[in-house]
Design a protein around this motif. Sequence first.
Motif, PDB file in Angstrom:
ATOM      1  N   LYS A  46      37.709  -2.378  17.157  1.00  0.00           N
ATOM      2  CA  LYS A  46      39.032  -2.052  16.605  1.00  0.00           C
ATOM      3  C   LYS A  46      39.138  -0.564  16.293  1.00  0.00           C
ATOM      4  CE  LYS A  46      40.025  -6.596  14.695  1.00  0.00           C
ATOM      5  NZ  LYS A  46      40.209  -7.395  13.471  1.00  0.00           N
ATOM      6  N   LEU A  48      37.441   1.846  17.699  1.00  0.00           N
ATOM      7  CA  LEU A  48      37.483   2.562  18.967  1.00  0.00           C
ATOM      8  C   LEU A  48      38.885   2.508  19.579  1.00  0.00           C
ATOM      9  CD1 LEU A  48      35.890   4.155  21.053  1.00  0.00           C
ATOM     10  CD2 LEU A  48      35.283   1.992  22.142  1.00  0.00           C
ATOM     11  N   GLN A  49      39.537   1.357  19.481  1.00  0.00           N
ATOM     12  CA  GLN A  49      40.902   1.238  19.995  1.00  0.00           C
ATOM     13  C   GLN A  49      41.837   2.176  19.253  1.00  0.00           C
ATOM     14  OE1 GLN A  49      41.762  -2.930  19.545  1.00  0.00           O
ATOM     15  NE2 GLN A  49      40.986  -3.461  21.567  1.00  0.00           N
ATOM     16  N   GLN A  50      41.704   2.238  17.918  1.00  0.00           N
ATOM     17  CA  GLN A  50      42.542   3.152  17.137  1.00  0.00           C
ATOM     18  C   GLN A  50      42.255   4.600  17.505  1.00  0.00           C
ATOM     19  OE1 GLN A  50      41.654   2.119  13.081  1.00  0.00           O
ATOM     20  NE2 GLN A  50      43.225   0.528  13.012  1.00  0.00           N
ATOM     21  N   PHE A  51      40.987   4.911  17.679  1.00  0.00           N
ATOM     22  CA  PHE A  51      40.602   6.272  18.040  1.00  0.00           C
ATOM     23  C   PHE A  51      41.202   6.655  19.387  1.00  0.00           C
ATOM     24  CE2 PHE A  51      37.696   9.217  20.182  1.00  0.00           C
ATOM     25  CZ  PHE A  51      37.718  10.262  19.277  1.00  0.00           C
ATOM     26  N   GLU A  52      41.085   5.761  20.358  1.00  0.00           N
ATOM     27  CA  GLU A  52      41.626   6.047  21.685  1.00  0.00           C
ATOM     28  C   GLU A  52      43.141   6.189  21.647  1.00  0.00           C
ATOM     29  OE1 GLU A  52      40.034   2.834  23.983  1.00  0.00           O
ATOM     30  OE2 GLU A  52      38.173   3.901  24.425  1.00  0.00           O
ATOM     31  N   ALA A  53      43.801   5.360  20.823  1.00  0.00           N
ATOM     32  CA  ALA A  53      45.263   5.444  20.706  1.00  0.00           C
ATOM     33  C   ALA A  53      45.681   6.770  20.095  1.00  0.00           C
ATOM     34  CB  ALA A  53      45.784   4.280  19.864  1.00  0.00           C
ATOM     35  N   ASN A  54      44.905   7.255  19.134  1.00  0.00           N
ATOM     36  CA  ASN A  54      45.256   8.508  18.463  1.00  0.00           C
ATOM     37  C   ASN A  54      44.740   9.740  19.197  1.00  0.00           C
ATOM     38  OD1 ASN A  54      46.621   7.280  16.305  1.00  0.00           O
ATOM     39  ND2 ASN A  54      44.701   6.827  15.306  1.00  0.00           N
ATOM     40  N   MET A  55      43.853   9.538  20.150  1.00  0.00           N
ATOM     41  CA  MET A  55      43.258  10.670  20.858  1.00  0.00           C
ATOM     42  C   MET A  55      44.309  11.454  21.636  1.00  0.00           C
ATOM     43  SD  MET A  55      40.474  12.016  20.871  1.00  0.00           S
ATOM     44  CE  MET A  55      39.594  13.283  21.681  1.00  0.00           C
ATOM     45  N   SER A  56      45.254  10.764  22.242  1.00  0.00           N
ATOM     46  CA  SER A  56      46.272  11.482  23.008  1.00  0.00           C
ATOM     47  C   SER A  56      47.113  12.351  22.081  1.00  0.00           C
ATOM     48  CB  SER A  56      47.152  10.511  23.794  1.00  0.00           C
ATOM     49  OG  SER A  56      47.838   9.641  22.915  1.00  0.00           O
ATOM     50  N   GLU A  59      44.962  15.381  21.291  1.00  0.00           N
ATOM     51  CA  GLU A  59      44.896  16.282  22.448  1.00  0.00           C
ATOM     52  C   GLU A  59      46.188  17.064  22.597  1.00  0.00           C
ATOM     53  OE1 GLU A  59      43.916  13.625  25.618  1.00  0.00           O
ATOM     54  OE2 GLU A  59      41.768  13.693  25.196  1.00  0.00           O
TER      55      GLU A  59
END
Length: 80
Positions: A46, A48-56, A59
């Motif tokens: 979970k 990791l999913q939040q991190f990936e969602a916020n990564m964009s 960036e």
Amino acid sequence: MNRLEKELQSYARAKHQKHDAFMKAFDTWEKEVEATLSKLENINGKLLQQFEANMSDAEAFFAKKEKQFARMFRQGGEFL
């Protein structure tokens, strides 16, 4: 049956009971560890999913700041 045989049987039975109790405790421990690891994997997934969602978003933010700094330094070299 003589006394020595009875004592040996009693000793063997006690050892067997201790071994069974230990194996039962070990099985319980193993199940608890597996359940805990499963929960941790779920929490990690979970996160990791939040991190990936916020990564964009992160960036995009840093790309914008990079452009702003580049523009600032091109326009006014006196800041350096």
